[in-house]
Design a protein around this motif. Structure first.
Motif, PDB file in Angstrom:
ATOM      1  N   ALA A 427       0.832  -1.206   0.000  1.00  0.00           N
ATOM      2  CA  ALA A 427       0.000   0.000   0.000  1.00  0.00           C
ATOM      3  C   ALA A 427       0.868   1.258   0.000  1.00  0.00           C
ATOM      4  N   ALA A 428       1.948   1.232   0.796  1.00  0.00           N
ATOM      5  CA  ALA A 428       2.856   2.383   0.827  1.00  0.00           C
ATOM      6  C   ALA A 428       3.523   2.590  -0.523  1.00  0.00           C
ATOM      7  N   ALA A 429       3.946   1.460  -1.137  1.00  0.00           N
ATOM      8  CA  ALA A 429       4.581   1.570  -2.459  1.00  0.00           C
ATOM      9  C   ALA A 429       3.595   2.098  -3.493  1.00  0.00           C
ATOM     10  N   LEU A 430       2.352   1.628  -3.404  1.00  0.00           N
ATOM     11  CA  LEU A 430       1.327   2.099  -4.342  1.00  0.00           C
ATOM     12  C   LEU A 430       1.091   3.605  -4.181  1.00  0.00           C
ATOM     13  N   LEU A 431       1.099   4.058  -2.927  1.00  0.00           N
ATOM     14  CA  LEU A 431       0.906   5.481  -2.674  1.00  0.00           C
ATOM     15  C   LEU A 431       2.066   6.293  -3.252  1.00  0.00           C
TER      16      LEU A 431
END
Length: 461
Positions: A427-431
């Motif tokens: 999720a952090a990478a996607l953000l």
């Protein structure tokens, strides 16, 4: 197990081909499928694995038997037990040999361990209790008289010791086993093997050698652990026999006397004092010590020739001690007090048995008598020990299960940490990617605005 092995072998072939075709690129989907199958397989049977340089996974079971090698899967088979055809063992297909001893984990390992460590030994000890109860009750029953005035007959019947030859024996020997001393009977099974020109008896529970006496013939049987073993025929080196002293007893015990009037509640013999006695001698209850004595029910007279001596049926002169056993013809009795010269006492058959519960009390007292362990353990004590043993095994199993569950969870977490997906990280990478995309779009927008402004300025000039 065999279907999982075939599937793993098939995936090995696909993985090797896919890796070669893609010049070393890992076929992750196929690898995940293979890992999932190995996980399922290890839940059934303990496995070890090795990975070849071409990406194939080799799987081994038991004591190193190869279940999967590259694209080849070997099947496990079921085998009839060496001593019991109905007791299934796990065999290795290519050799046909049993590998049960090397399987110690997984569901199959748990089932095999329960059979060898719990159900087998407990069945033997339960059979030992059965033999002790039946033998002691039948023996005490024979010492009494029923309501018909007859000597008591057996109340229980059961299957005695069993001896089974190993399926691979090549010699012509056979053995017959019987009980020689039920009180010395243990709760273990034994193995009798012909090794180096002699028979060796070992205890199955721990493999220890058991000392024997005798030559194994009808005239001089092998004696050990309350058993009598007679061997006939010529054995071949390595021939083995499984001896189960009591395993079949608990499942076979039956009541053979259903007439309540034939319970030998009374003593088979009775003592009485002469009507003309003048001394203070008193005779106690008579009891049987040898029910097979041919003269057991022959009337006997104990006549005192003085206050300190007596004869039996007019013969002999025996010293009298108050309260000491007086024995003859398979019975015993005690006389107390001080008889006078000429006093007589009689011992005879108890014809009616009414009003006499002497033997019934002796039957009830058997549960607390030390009839096991060569006179060191009572039936109730042995039962309590058996219940405690089963409870301890159950507790150990529960503890081991909790420990193994923790180990399994730790292993799964380790696998997931290397090959699994962390949703928070993703999720952090996607953000981050989303923000980068938005920044790039803004840069393009600014560039487009600059070009529009520049073109407009040129046109105006």
């Amino acid at each position: 197990v065999n279907s999982y092995a075939q599937a793993i072998a098939g995936l090995n072939v696909q993985i090797v081909h896919a890796a070669a075709a893609s010049q070393g690129q890992q076929p992750n989907d196929l690898l995940d499928q293979r890992d999932a199958l190995v996980t399922k397989l290890s839940g059934l049977i303990g496995v070890t694995t090795t990975r070849d340089t071409n990406g194939a996974l080799n799987v081994f079971v038991g004591n190193g038997q190869s279940l999967v090698v590259q694209g080849q899967a070997n099947a496990l088979i079921t085998l009839p037990g060496e001593f019991n055809a109905s007791q299934i063992d796990v065999g290795y297909g290519p050799t046909g040999n049993s590998i049960s001893a090397g399987i110690n984990s997984g569901e199959i390992g748990g089932l095999l361990a329960a059979r060898t460590q719990l159900t087998g030994p407990v069945r033997s000890k339960l059979g030992q209790l059965t033999v002790a109860i039946a033998q002691s009750v039948n023996h005490q029953q024979a010492l009494g008289a029923d309501l018909y005035g007859n000597q008591g007959t057996d109340l229980f019947a059961f299957t005695g010791p069993q001896a089974v030859a190993a399926s691979h024996n090549t010699g012509g020997a056979s053995i017959a086993v019987s009980l020689s001393d039920p009180g010395a009977l243990g709760g273990d099974d034994y193995q009798l093997a012909w090794q180096g020109g002699s028979y060796v008896l070992t205890r199955m529970s721990d493999g220890s050698t058991v000392a024997t006496t005798g030559a194994g013939t009808a005239a001089s049987p092998l004696l050990a652990g309350g058993l009598s073993i007679v061997i006939s025929g010529a054995p071949a080196n390595g021939d083995r026999f499984l001896i189960q002293p009591a395993s079949a007893a608990a499942g076979s015990i039956s009541v053979v006397q259903v007439d309540g009037s034939k319970i030998a509640a009374a003593s088979a013999v009775i003592g009485s004092a002469g009507n003309t006695n003048t001394g203070s001698g008193r005779i106690g209850p008579a009891s049987v010590v040898d029910p097979a004595n041919a003269n057991l029910f022959t009337p006997a007279s104990i006549a005192f020739t003085s206050a300190t001596t007596y004869s039996i049926n007019g013969s002999g002169s025996f010293a009298y001690t108050p309260g000491a056993d007086i024995t003859a013809n398979g019975w015993k009795v005690q006389i107390s007090g001080t008889p006078a010269a000429g006093d007589t006492f009689a011992v005879s058959r108890n014809i009616s048995g009414k009003g006499d519960n002497t033997n019934a009390l002796a039957l009830a007292a058997l549960q607390n008598q030390n009839v096991l362990g060569s006179g060191a353990v009572s039936i109730s004590g042995a039962l309590g020990s058996l219940v405690t043993q089963v409870g301890a095994i159950a507790q150990q199993t529960t503890t081991a299960q909790s420990a193994q569950t923790a180990v399994n969870n730790s292993a799964l977490q380790a696998v997931q940490s290397r090959s699994g997906v962390n949703l928070d990280e993703e999720a952090a990478a996607l953000l981050q990617w989303q923000q980068a995309y938005q920044a790039a779009a803004q840069a393009l927008k600014i560039g487009s605005s600059l070009f529009d402004t520049l073109i407009a300025a040129v046109r105006a000039g």
